[in-house]
Design a protein around this motif. Structure first.
Motif, PDB file in Angstrom:
ATOM      1  N   ILE A 262     -37.347  33.637  43.489  1.00  0.00           N
ATOM      2  CA  ILE A 262     -36.147  34.456  43.303  1.00  0.00           C
ATOM      3  C   ILE A 262     -35.802  34.552  41.827  1.00  0.00           C
ATOM      4  O   ILE A 262     -35.504  35.637  41.298  1.00  0.00           O
ATOM      5  N   ALA A 266     -36.296  38.485  40.850  1.00  0.00           N
ATOM      6  CA  ALA A 266     -35.081  39.250  41.138  1.00  0.00           C
ATOM      7  C   ALA A 266     -34.787  40.283  40.065  1.00  0.00           C
ATOM      8  O   ALA A 266     -34.269  41.367  40.354  1.00  0.00           O
ATOM      9  N   LEU A 421     -36.136  40.683  49.207  1.00  0.00           N
ATOM     10  CA  LEU A 421     -35.161  40.939  48.156  1.00  0.00           C
ATOM     11  C   LEU A 421     -34.649  42.367  48.291  1.00  0.00           C
ATOM     12  O   LEU A 421     -35.424  43.278  48.607  1.00  0.00           O
TER      13      LEU A 421
END
Length: 532
Positions: A262, A266, A421
């Motif tokens: 992440i 991200a 995501l």
């Protein structure tokens, strides 16, 4: 809230304080729940900070102490606490370890963390090696039973059993050897007494003594062989314990892989904003009709009146979705229905088509986390076989992470863990995560449309993707099924294997059953990227 604060330094070092309430005040004032002595802890201010429950999370906030508040070494004014966080009250002040109740913690603590915390607690109030070792084992056993994963508990129990067997087995062998030596000495003593009593010949006595000595030597050799076998068994068990610890470390590394992915990926996942208008066959755009004061006129049903002769702004519909960067030159992958929201939504656009109007995209933009300004998007290719689209932006000097694709198709298999995501629920989720003070500032701007709202949120760096974890349910040539949570707005988001490579592009959900969401296999996007 049921939480524990362990005092790691300062006054009452080593003490644990457990709270079962939704608000805990921290400071040196007499009425504070977690109170420090101002004489021994001068860095702590009266009413220094407060921990409170908001939305199921524990929020730690500085109450204007003027002396600072630090979490894991970083200065903060307000932060959501995680299990195991290190809190420093005032610069150079006492340190606390924050622990959630086991039932509130989503994942177990690594065994090395439990060992380190047990060592800290043992240093307080113990004298002598035996007392410290006993306290360490007691603290570690309680921590493993309460906070460790099942595998860590099993490893701890096995190690404890091996230690007990070693500590008990060796004394038993030594006692047996000593008993045999005493027996041999008794035999020799009896022979000596017999010599005195019966006046045995010297030669016969010597033979009996030699026999007894040989028996003792044979017993010693047997004991030495037993001890050597015990040492070999101890070494084997030690090697097994090292191997078990290695497997546990690899398992813990796998559990923390999601957090690392992440943090790394991200920044390359964008919120896509599409503004759709309507035109007739002559290219005239549908606009709002304005009254004398410049305000939109209302029709018979109370809705704003629209007409191609209107002088107001275009009549539009606002859509959001998700996309992610696949090449450093600005190529971005998403779902086609995000780029053309009217695809697959004929019922919503039917009234406009019946009136002789067709939808057109007036605006396509991408917002990336940490970047205050949007990137205009142009269409590179649209797939006719799958719900996929390739867009292009000009990254300029922005350094955006590029997500790697599973081009070989080896990372997608039923049962494997994945991360998804994206921006499910669009602006609703972003505004729900925004600090109340910043949200009030945005609302106070009295913005006239959602385009301006998104610009204001991005300018305050509030655009961040959500991340959910789940498993692949089925992998077919044309479709991937997964159970990680997502919804409208998450379309076009990457489905990432734990290797860090994208295996699919999320495009549909079953609203009646959250355990089945759908993605297009990423290999179907490879032909769109070739030559573009």
């Amino acid at each position: 809230m049921r939480a524990t604060f362990v005092r790691l330094s300062g006054g009452r070092r080593g003490a644990e304080e457990i709270f079962d309430q939704d608000r805990v005040s921290i400071g040196s004032a007499p009425d504070d729940d977690l109170r420090f002595d101002s004489a021994s802890d001068p860095a702590v201010a009266p009413h220094h900070a407060e921990a409170r429950v908001e939305g199921g999370e524990v929020l730690l906030a500085d109450r204007g102490s003027g002396r600072g508040l630090f979490v894991n070494g970083e200065p903060v004014s307000e932060i959501i606490l995680r299990d195991g966080d290190l809190v420093e009250v005032g610069e150079g002040g006492p340190k606390l370890r924050f622990l959630r109740a086991p039932e509130d913690v989503a994942t177990a603590k690594p065994l090395r963390t439990l060992v380190a915390e047990s060592r800290v607690l043992v240093r307080v109030g113990q004298r002598g090696r035996l007392g410290s070792a006993t306290a360490f084992i007691r603290h570690l056993a309680l921590a493993v039973a309460r906070e460790a994963s099942p595998r860590s508990r099993l490893a701890f129990v096995l190690a404890l059993l091996l230690l007990v067997l070693f500590l008990v087995g060796v004394p038993i062998l030594v006692v047996g050897w000593q008993w045999q030596l005493r027996q041999a000495r008794t035999v020799i003593a009896n022979l000596s007494a017999q010599l005195r009593e019966e006046r045995l010949s010297r030669g016969g006595l010597q033979q009996r003594v030699d026999a007894a000595r040989r028996a003792v030597e044979e017993q010693q050799e047997t004991l030495a062989s037993s001890l050597e076998g015990l040492r070999r068994e101890r070494d084997r068990l030690g090697a097994d314990l090292v191997e078990t610890e290695g497997r546990l470390q690899r398992l813990e590394a796998s559990q923390s892989a999601g957090e690392r992915l992440i943090a790394r990926l991200a920044g390359g996942v964008a919120l896509l904003q599409v503004l759709v208008g309507f035109e007739d066959e002559g290219g005239r755009r549908l606009r709002y009709s304005l009254g004398p004061e410049g305000k939109p006129l209302l029709g018979p049903g109370g809705d704003p009146a629209v007409t191609v002769e209107g002088e107001g702004p275009p009549a539009t519909r606002h859509f959001v979705g998700t996309g992610f960067l696949v090449r450093a030159d600005g190529h971005l992958l998403t779902s086609r229905h995000v780029v053309e929201p009217w695809r697959g939504a004929e019922e919503s656009f039917a009234p406009f088509r019946a009136a002789g109007f067709h939808p057109v995209a007036l605006l396509r933009r991408a917002y990336f986390p940490g970047v205050p300004s949007p990137f205009p998007l142009t269409i590179v290719r649209l797939s006719e076989e799958a719900d996929l689209a390739v867009l292009k932006l000009e990254p300029g000097k922005a350094r955006l992470p590029v997500l790697e694709l599973d081009r070989a198709g080896q990372d997608a298999a039923p049962g494997r863990s994945v991360l998804v995501l994206g921006y499910p629920t669009g602006l609703e989720a972003i505004m729900a995560k925004a600090p109340p003070k910043v949200l009030d500032q945005v609302m106070a701007l009295e913005l006239s449309d959602l385009v301006q709202v998104v610009e204001a949120l991005a300018a305050r760096r509030l655009v961040r993707p959500a991340a959910t974890r789940g498993f692949l349910g089925d992998v077919l040539p044309h479709e991937i099924t997964f159970d990680a949570q997502t919804t409208i707005g998450g379309s076009g988001g990457p489905v990432v294997a734990m290797t860090g490579r994208v295996v699919g592009v999320s495009y549909a959900v079953l609203r009646q059953f959250g355990g089945s969401n759908f993605a297009v296999p990423v290999r179907l996007a490879l032909p769109l990227l070739r030559g573009s």
